[in-house]
Design a protein around this motif. Sequence first.
Motif, PDB file in Angstrom:
ATOM      1  N   THR A 164       0.835  -1.194   0.000  1.00 43.82           N
ATOM      2  CA  THR A 164       0.000   0.000   0.000  1.00 43.82           C
ATOM      3  C   THR A 164       0.869   1.243   0.000  1.00 43.82           C
ATOM      4  O   THR A 164       2.052   1.200   0.404  1.00 43.82           O
ATOM      5  CB  THR A 164      -0.919   0.050   1.235  1.00 43.82           C
ATOM      6  OG1 THR A 164      -0.098   0.220   2.404  1.00 43.82           O
ATOM      7  CG2 THR A 164      -1.756  -1.211   1.357  1.00 43.82           C
ATOM      8  N   VAL A 165       0.286   2.343  -0.415  1.00 42.62           N
ATOM      9  CA  VAL A 165       1.002   3.608  -0.366  1.00 42.62           C
ATOM     10  C   VAL A 165       1.316   3.976   1.077  1.00 42.62           C
ATOM     11  O   VAL A 165       2.399   4.475   1.392  1.00 42.62           O
ATOM     12  CB  VAL A 165       0.181   4.731  -1.051  1.00 42.62           C
ATOM     13  CG1 VAL A 165       0.860   6.079  -0.880  1.00 42.62           C
ATOM     14  CG2 VAL A 165      -0.013   4.425  -2.529  1.00 42.62           C
ATOM     15  N   GLU A 166       0.356   3.716   1.973  1.00 42.47           N
ATOM     16  CA  GLU A 166       0.572   4.033   3.379  1.00 42.47           C
ATOM     17  C   GLU A 166       1.843   3.373   3.909  1.00 42.47           C
ATOM     18  O   GLU A 166       2.636   3.991   4.623  1.00 42.47           O
ATOM     19  CB  GLU A 166      -0.637   3.592   4.217  1.00 42.47           C
ATOM     20  CG  GLU A 166      -1.872   4.448   4.013  1.00 42.47           C
ATOM     21  CD  GLU A 166      -2.771   3.970   2.885  1.00 42.47           C
ATOM     22  OE1 GLU A 166      -3.948   4.335   2.882  1.00 42.47           O
ATOM     23  OE2 GLU A 166      -2.281   3.224   1.998  1.00 42.47           O
TER      24      GLU A 166
ATOM     25  N   PRO B  33      -6.022  19.241 -12.014  1.00 36.54           N
ATOM     26  CA  PRO B  33      -6.477  19.984 -10.830  1.00 36.54           C
ATOM     27  C   PRO B  33      -7.276  19.051  -9.924  1.00 36.54           C
ATOM     28  O   PRO B  33      -8.029  18.197 -10.392  1.00 36.54           O
ATOM     29  CB  PRO B  33      -7.366  21.083 -11.419  1.00 36.54           C
ATOM     30  CG  PRO B  33      -6.980  21.188 -12.851  1.00 36.54           C
ATOM     31  CD  PRO B  33      -6.549  19.814 -13.267  1.00 36.54           C
ATOM     32  N   ARG B  34      -7.089  19.203  -8.648  1.00 40.17           N
ATOM     33  CA  ARG B  34      -7.779  18.342  -7.685  1.00 40.17           C
ATOM     34  C   ARG B  34      -8.679  19.189  -6.779  1.00 40.17           C
ATOM     35  O   ARG B  34      -8.387  20.361  -6.521  1.00 40.17           O
ATOM     36  CB  ARG B  34      -6.754  17.603  -6.813  1.00 40.17           C
ATOM     37  CG  ARG B  34      -5.757  16.763  -7.594  1.00 40.17           C
ATOM     38  CD  ARG B  34      -6.313  15.419  -7.989  1.00 40.17           C
ATOM     39  NE  ARG B  34      -5.329  14.634  -8.722  1.00 40.17           N
ATOM     40  CZ  ARG B  34      -5.396  13.315  -8.859  1.00 40.17           C
ATOM     41  NH1 ARG B  34      -6.405  12.635  -8.328  1.00 40.17           N
ATOM     42  NH2 ARG B  34      -4.469  12.673  -9.532  1.00 40.17           N
ATOM     43  N   ASP B  35      -9.753  18.578  -6.316  1.00 34.95           N
ATOM     44  CA  ASP B  35     -10.610  19.245  -5.342  1.00 34.95           C
ATOM     45  C   ASP B  35      -9.955  19.130  -3.977  1.00 34.95           C
ATOM     46  O   ASP B  35     -10.351  18.335  -3.123  1.00 34.95           O
ATOM     47  CB  ASP B  35     -12.002  18.612  -5.331  1.00 34.95           C
ATOM     48  CG  ASP B  35     -12.737  18.834  -6.646  1.00 34.95           C
ATOM     49  OD1 ASP B  35     -12.504  19.886  -7.274  1.00 34.95           O
ATOM     50  OD2 ASP B  35     -13.530  17.960  -7.031  1.00 34.95           O
ATOM     51  N   SER B  36      -8.896  19.901  -3.816  1.00 30.98           N
ATOM     52  CA  SER B  36      -8.101  19.791  -2.603  1.00 30.98           C
ATOM     53  C   SER B  36      -7.565  21.160  -2.243  1.00 30.98           C
ATOM     54  O   SER B  36      -7.363  22.012  -3.100  1.00 30.98           O
ATOM     55  CB  SER B  36      -6.943  18.813  -2.824  1.00 30.98           C
ATOM     56  OG  SER B  36      -6.026  18.876  -1.755  1.00 30.98           O
TER      57      SER B  36
ATOM     58  N   LEU C 230       5.430  10.800  -4.744  1.00 29.51           N
ATOM     59  CA  LEU C 230       4.538   9.767  -5.273  1.00 29.51           C
ATOM     60  C   LEU C 230       4.294   9.991  -6.756  1.00 29.51           C
ATOM     61  O   LEU C 230       3.973  11.102  -7.183  1.00 29.51           O
ATOM     62  CB  LEU C 230       3.191   9.818  -4.552  1.00 29.51           C
ATOM     63  CG  LEU C 230       3.125   9.368  -3.091  1.00 29.51           C
ATOM     64  CD1 LEU C 230       1.752   9.684  -2.519  1.00 29.51           C
ATOM     65  CD2 LEU C 230       3.429   7.878  -2.989  1.00 29.51           C
ATOM     66  N   PHE C 231       4.413   8.916  -7.524  1.00 26.17           N
ATOM     67  CA  PHE C 231       4.108   8.942  -8.955  1.00 26.17           C
ATOM     68  C   PHE C 231       3.062   7.871  -9.238  1.00 26.17           C
ATOM     69  O   PHE C 231       3.172   6.736  -8.760  1.00 26.17           O
ATOM     70  CB  PHE C 231       5.365   8.668  -9.789  1.00 26.17           C
ATOM     71  CG  PHE C 231       6.415   9.733  -9.658  1.00 26.17           C
ATOM     72  CD1 PHE C 231       6.484  10.774 -10.566  1.00 26.17           C
ATOM     73  CD2 PHE C 231       7.332   9.685  -8.611  1.00 26.17           C
ATOM     74  CE1 PHE C 231       7.449  11.762 -10.441  1.00 26.17           C
ATOM     75  CE2 PHE C 231       8.310  10.669  -8.477  1.00 26.17           C
ATOM     76  CZ  PHE C 231       8.364  11.710  -9.399  1.00 26.17           C
ATOM     77  N   GLY C 232       2.048   8.221 -10.017  1.00 27.77           N
ATOM     78  CA  GLY C 232       0.928   7.322 -10.236  1.00 27.77           C
ATOM     79  C   GLY C 232       1.098   6.387 -11.409  1.00 27.77           C
ATOM     80  O   GLY C 232       2.146   6.315 -12.055  1.00 27.77           O
ATOM     81  N   ARG C 233       0.052   5.690 -11.711  1.00 29.92           N
ATOM     82  CA  ARG C 233       0.023   4.687 -12.771  1.00 29.92           C
ATOM     83  C   ARG C 233       0.219   5.327 -14.145  1.00 29.92           C
ATOM     84  O   ARG C 233      -0.157   6.484 -14.354  1.00 29.92           O
ATOM     85  CB  ARG C 233      -1.315   3.948 -12.722  1.00 29.92           C
ATOM     86  CG  ARG C 233      -1.585   3.290 -11.365  1.00 29.92           C
ATOM     87  CD  ARG C 233      -3.061   3.182 -11.078  1.00 29.92           C
ATOM     88  NE  ARG C 233      -3.301   2.733  -9.704  1.00 29.92           N
ATOM     89  CZ  ARG C 233      -3.332   3.560  -8.647  1.00 29.92           C
ATOM     90  NH1 ARG C 233      -3.153   4.873  -8.807  1.00 29.92           N
ATOM     91  NH2 ARG C 233      -3.544   3.068  -7.445  1.00 29.92           N
TER      92      ARG C 233
ATOM     93  N   HIS D 116      -7.577   9.398  -3.154  1.00 29.91           N
ATOM     94  CA  HIS D 116      -7.143   8.909  -1.836  1.00 29.91           C
ATOM     95  C   HIS D 116      -5.625   8.987  -1.711  1.00 29.91           C
ATOM     96  O   HIS D 116      -5.106   9.425  -0.660  1.00 29.91           O
ATOM     97  CB  HIS D 116      -7.618   7.467  -1.631  1.00 29.91           C
ATOM     98  CG  HIS D 116      -6.980   6.794  -0.456  1.00 29.91           C
ATOM     99  ND1 HIS D 116      -7.300   7.117   0.850  1.00 29.91           N
ATOM    100  CD2 HIS D 116      -6.009   5.823  -0.386  1.00 29.91           C
ATOM    101  CE1 HIS D 116      -6.572   6.384   1.674  1.00 29.91           C
ATOM    102  NE2 HIS D 116      -5.794   5.588   0.950  1.00 29.91           N
ATOM    103  N   GLU D 117      -4.908   8.572  -2.753  1.00 26.64           N
ATOM    104  CA  GLU D 117      -3.438   8.576  -2.709  1.00 26.64           C
ATOM    105  C   GLU D 117      -2.889   9.995  -2.657  1.00 26.64           C
ATOM    106  O   GLU D 117      -1.945  10.274  -1.914  1.00 26.64           O
ATOM    107  CB  GLU D 117      -2.905   7.809  -3.914  1.00 26.64           C
ATOM    108  CG  GLU D 117      -3.203   6.319  -3.834  1.00 26.64           C
ATOM    109  CD  GLU D 117      -3.267   5.618  -5.178  1.00 26.64           C
ATOM    110  OE1 GLU D 117      -3.371   4.375  -5.188  1.00 26.64           O
ATOM    111  OE2 GLU D 117      -3.227   6.310  -6.223  1.00 26.64           O
ATOM    112  N   VAL D 118      -3.491  10.899  -3.445  1.00 19.82           N
ATOM    113  CA  VAL D 118      -3.074  12.299  -3.376  1.00 19.82           C
ATOM    114  C   VAL D 118      -3.327  12.840  -1.971  1.00 19.82           C
ATOM    115  O   VAL D 118      -2.528  13.617  -1.421  1.00 19.82           O
ATOM    116  CB  VAL D 118      -3.817  13.145  -4.431  1.00 19.82           C
ATOM    117  CG1 VAL D 118      -3.537  14.632  -4.230  1.00 19.82           C
ATOM    118  CG2 VAL D 118      -3.405  12.721  -5.838  1.00 19.82           C
ATOM    119  N   GLY D 119      -4.423  12.402  -1.368  1.00 13.25           N
ATOM    120  CA  GLY D 119      -4.756  12.854  -0.029  1.00 13.25           C
ATOM    121  C   GLY D 119      -3.751  12.460   1.027  1.00 13.25           C
ATOM    122  O   GLY D 119      -3.674  13.091   2.094  1.00 13.25           O
TER     123      GLY D 119
END
Length: 267
Positions: A81-83, A99-102, A129-132, A140-143
């Motif tokens: 997991t990322v955690e 852009p993210r709702d963050s 962190l780099f994504g798929r 969730h991962e960005v969070g």
Amino acid sequence: MHGRCSLSENGGDETVTRGPAIILVEPQLGENIGMVARAMANFGLADLRLVNPRDGWPSEKARAAASRADHVIDAVRLFDTVEEAISELQFVYATTARPRDSFKPVRGPETAAAELRRRAAEGQGTGILFGRERWGLNNHEVGLADEIVTFPVDPNFASLNIAQAVLLMSYAWQAAGKNGDLAPRFSATEPPPASKEDLFRLFQHLESSLDRAGYFFPEAKREVLTQNLRTMLTKANFSEPEVRTLRGVIKAFDHEARRQGETKDEG
């Protein structure tokens, strides 16, 4: 599954001094992982962490694509997991092109790299962190990250492959540690400048050749034409080898002119 590796398995806090951890979330292709390792090695990073690589690990395709960045490939650590991958770090960036709702702060690569340098100097563990490959990180991962880093690419074509994104951040990391000194790693050897004596010989050689070719015509213009040539040649700031080359060119033209003249006389 549970986390398959802990920090202690790779030498304690040693990774902090080597720069941020590069964390790839569910990478799909071994070749992409290898190219990421190569990009990291180019700029002195070595802590590569994989979260659930699709095709498993180890990967011979990754090693081949790493182009001898074996020290990065050999030190790869796997997590479920990322955690778990970021658990012992104190500060983490998430990369995204959307852009993210963050309300998280959004940084460019230079600002982000400077912050990573500052925190590393304080002994903090940091990561990116780099994504798929196909769709990046989920919300969730960005969070889970402290801040977001994004790249100033053309908004009409904002997609970067994972190795390109890692390369940009790795370069920014190294540049941030050079205090503004981004000089190339090597430079061309400067040849010695031509002496005035060499330049005067070039003038004489060229003017003699042009005189035989009838360039200084009418005679009243000789002084002006000569001065123009000398000014032009002086402004060029020729090196010693360049003057030798030019004299060799003039000599070759003179030789050909004589040969053609002799052929004409024989005819």
